[in-house]
Design a protein around this motif. Structure first.
Motif, mmCIF file in Angstrom:
data_model
loop_
_atom_site.group_PDB
_atom_site.id
_atom_site.type_symbol
_atom_site.label_atom_id
_atom_site.label_comp_id
_atom_site.label_asym_id
_atom_site.label_seq_id
_atom_site.Cartn_x
_atom_site.Cartn_y
_atom_site.Cartn_z
ATOM 1 N N GLY A 209 -41.541 -19.536 8.183
ATOM 2 C CA GLY A 209 -40.499 -19.408 9.198
ATOM 3 C C GLY A 209 -40.935 -19.925 10.558
ATOM 4 O O GLY A 209 -40.150 -20.563 11.270
ATOM 5 N N GLN A 210 -42.174 -19.661 10.928
ATOM 6 C CA GLN A 210 -42.677 -20.131 12.212
ATOM 7 C C GLN A 210 -42.721 -21.653 12.289
ATOM 8 O O GLN A 210 -42.527 -22.235 13.355
ATOM 9 C CB GLN A 210 -44.069 -19.564 12.463
ATOM 10 C CG GLN A 210 -44.108 -18.055 12.637
ATOM 11 C CD GLN A 210 -45.514 -17.508 12.662
ATOM 12 O OE1 GLN A 210 -46.496 -18.267 12.691
ATOM 13 N NE2 GLN A 210 -45.642 -16.186 12.635
ATOM 14 N N ASN A 211 -42.966 -22.307 11.164
ATOM 15 C CA ASN A 211 -43.035 -23.764 11.126
ATOM 16 C C ASN A 211 -41.719 -24.403 10.702
ATOM 17 O O ASN A 211 -41.692 -25.602 10.404
ATOM 18 C CB ASN A 211 -44.152 -24.207 10.181
ATOM 19 C CG ASN A 211 -45.534 -23.915 10.717
ATOM 20 O OD1 ASN A 211 -46.103 -24.696 11.477
ATOM 21 N ND2 ASN A 211 -46.086 -22.772 10.337
ATOM 22 N N ASN A 212 -40.663 -23.607 10.656
ATOM 23 C CA ASN A 212 -39.328 -24.118 10.318
ATOM 24 C C ASN A 212 -39.352 -24.882 8.991
ATOM 25 O O ASN A 212 -38.920 -26.030 8.895
ATOM 26 C CB ASN A 212 -38.793 -25.007 11.444
ATOM 27 C CG ASN A 212 -37.307 -25.299 11.303
ATOM 28 O OD1 ASN A 212 -36.569 -24.537 10.663
ATOM 29 N ND2 ASN A 212 -36.843 -26.387 11.888
ATOM 30 N N ASP A 213 -39.875 -24.205 7.967
ATOM 31 C CA ASP A 213 -39.983 -24.802 6.638
ATOM 32 C C ASP A 213 -39.175 -23.962 5.645
ATOM 33 O O ASP A 213 -39.722 -23.107 4.935
ATOM 34 C CB ASP A 213 -41.456 -24.865 6.204
ATOM 35 C CG ASP A 213 -41.672 -25.776 5.007
ATOM 36 O OD1 ASP A 213 -40.714 -25.967 4.237
ATOM 37 O OD2 ASP A 213 -42.781 -26.302 4.837
ATOM 38 N N PRO A 214 -37.859 -24.177 5.580
ATOM 39 C CA PRO A 214 -37.035 -23.375 4.661
ATOM 40 C C PRO A 214 -37.355 -23.622 3.195
ATOM 41 O O PRO A 214 -37.114 -22.744 2.361
ATOM 42 C CB PRO A 214 -35.607 -23.816 5.006
ATOM 43 C CG PRO A 214 -35.753 -25.171 5.597
ATOM 44 C CD PRO A 214 -37.059 -25.174 6.325
ATOM 45 N N GLN A 215 -37.882 -24.765 2.857
ATOM 46 C CA GLN A 215 -38.221 -25.044 1.462
ATOM 47 C C GLN A 215 -39.368 -24.162 0.988
ATOM 48 O O GLN A 215 -39.332 -23.608 -0.112
ATOM 49 C CB GLN A 215 -38.573 -26.530 1.318
ATOM 50 C CG GLN A 215 -37.390 -27.454 1.562
ATOM 51 C CD GLN A 215 -37.796 -28.904 1.700
ATOM 52 O OE1 GLN A 215 -38.864 -29.200 2.242
ATOM 53 N NE2 GLN A 215 -36.950 -29.805 1.245
ATOM 54 N N LEU A 216 -40.392 -24.013 1.816
ATOM 55 C CA LEU A 216 -41.501 -23.135 1.460
ATOM 56 C C LEU A 216 -41.042 -21.676 1.422
ATOM 57 O O LEU A 216 -41.433 -20.919 0.529
ATOM 58 C CB LEU A 216 -42.643 -23.303 2.465
ATOM 59 C CG LEU A 216 -43.849 -22.371 2.289
ATOM 60 C CD1 LEU A 216 -44.450 -22.520 0.903
ATOM 61 C CD2 LEU A 216 -44.898 -22.638 3.368
ATOM 62 N N ALA A 217 -40.203 -21.288 2.370
ATOM 63 C CA ALA A 217 -39.703 -19.914 2.392
ATOM 64 C C ALA A 217 -38.904 -19.602 1.127
ATOM 65 O O ALA A 217 -39.051 -18.532 0.527
ATOM 66 C CB ALA A 217 -38.842 -19.701 3.641
ATOM 67 N N ASP A 218 -38.064 -20.540 0.706
ATOM 68 C CA ASP A 218 -37.272 -20.336 -0.508
ATOM 69 C C ASP A 218 -38.177 -20.269 -1.732
ATOM 70 O O ASP A 218 -37.927 -19.477 -2.662
ATOM 71 C CB ASP A 218 -36.259 -21.471 -0.657
ATOM 72 C CG ASP A 218 -35.433 -21.351 -1.914
ATOM 73 O OD1 ASP A 218 -34.574 -20.439 -1.977
ATOM 74 O OD2 ASP A 218 -35.628 -22.159 -2.844
#
Length: 297
Positions: A209-218
């Motif tokens: 989330g801090q790095n604005n990576d929705p793919q990794l979060a998902d």
């Protein structure tokens, strides 16, 4: 993407008809061509010979139905970022270094937990311990954690990161406890390990989330977090059942506890609801355990 309209009218060849009634005066043709915002061309007609009318590029500002797609107009910046060095990944895109490092740390966590579970499997598989249900449970748990590490490795490579394996600490090899006994002590340790893994996964999710990576979060949410909550719930029930049985007094109490847990683990795939009520409903009596495990006097 950038859509650019292009003129669809490039050239017109207009042939004069052989009939003189179709010939146009030069004055009217000239005025018509000069007033048109689209066409500009010859204003003279020589006998019955043909004349040519050309479209003037850029003279028409009205939108046309024909659209030409120019796909490389907006990817010029990305084309400049495509690496030419063989050591760099071609698939890496919007993948921060912080996320790459966090993935490598989580891989190490999964391998360490797998190693600890494998040590528990080796302990309960000893001939003088001989708890096959617990040994099988921890063996499968070790394999599951290793599969988690491999899944993270595959994701790291998919995103263009570099996998950097770290050292694995040597786990404990003895799990006997003077007050709790080995079964309860090992299961409480397993519960603590699952909670630790869950904490590390939540930290990894926050880094995404801090790095604005929705793919990794998902990826973390769908492939790890849900399963982790279920694992914590399952092992918590095992701990509660072992605590309810207690270590007991002497050999008979130990046998009751071991038999109950073995039944729970060996029949875990059959029916979870029946397993949960195995001990609490008193399905196992002390006399039956003694007749099963102790030699006849």
């Amino acid at each position: 993407m950038l859509l650019k309209a292009a003129s669809t009218l490039s050239s017109l060849n207009v042939h004069a008809a052989s009939d003189s009634s179709l010939s146009w005066p030069s004055s009217s043709l000239s005025s018509g061509l000069s007033s048109s915002p689209i066409l500009r061309g010859s204003s003279a007609v020589v006998g019955r010979s043909k004349f040519v009318v050309f479209a003037s590029k850029g003279s028409n500002s009205r939108p046309l139905t024909g659209v030409v797609f120019e796909p490389f107009e907006e990817v010029k910046k990305e084309l400049l970022l495509v690496p030419t060095v063989p050591q760099e990944s071609l698939s890496r895109h919007k993948y921060a270094n912080g996320c790459e490092s966090a993935i490598n740390e989580q891989i190490n966590v999964e391998y360490n937990v797998s190693y600890a579970y494998h040590a528990m499997y080796a302990y309960f598989d000893r001939d003088n311990v001989a708890l096959k249900g617990l040994a099988n449970f921890f063996k499968e748990s070790s394999l599951e954690e290793r599969m988690h590490a491999e899944k993270l490795i595959e994701y790291q490579n998919k995103r263009g990161g570099k996998v950097k394996l770290q050292s694995i600490l040597m786990p404990h090899s003895e799990f006997d406890h003077p007050e709790k006994g080995d079964a309860l002590h090992a299961m409480e340790l397993a519960l603590s390990l699952e909670k630790l893994v869950n904490e590390k996964l939540l930290h990894l999710h926050s880094i995404a989330g801090q790095n604005n990576d929705p793919q990794l979060a998902d990826f973390i949410e769908s492939d790890f977090l849900i399963e982790q909550v279920e694992a914590i719930k399952k092992i918590s029930e095992y701990v509660a059942q072992l605590r309810r049985v207690g270590k007991g007094h002497g050999e008979s109490g130990t046998l009751i506890k071991c038999f109950s847990m073995e039944e729970l683990l060996l029949h875990d795939d059959d029916d979870d609801d029946d397993d949960a009520s195995f001990v609490s409903e008193g399905c196992v009596s002390e006399d039956s355990i003694l007749r099963t495990y102790l030699p006849c006097s």
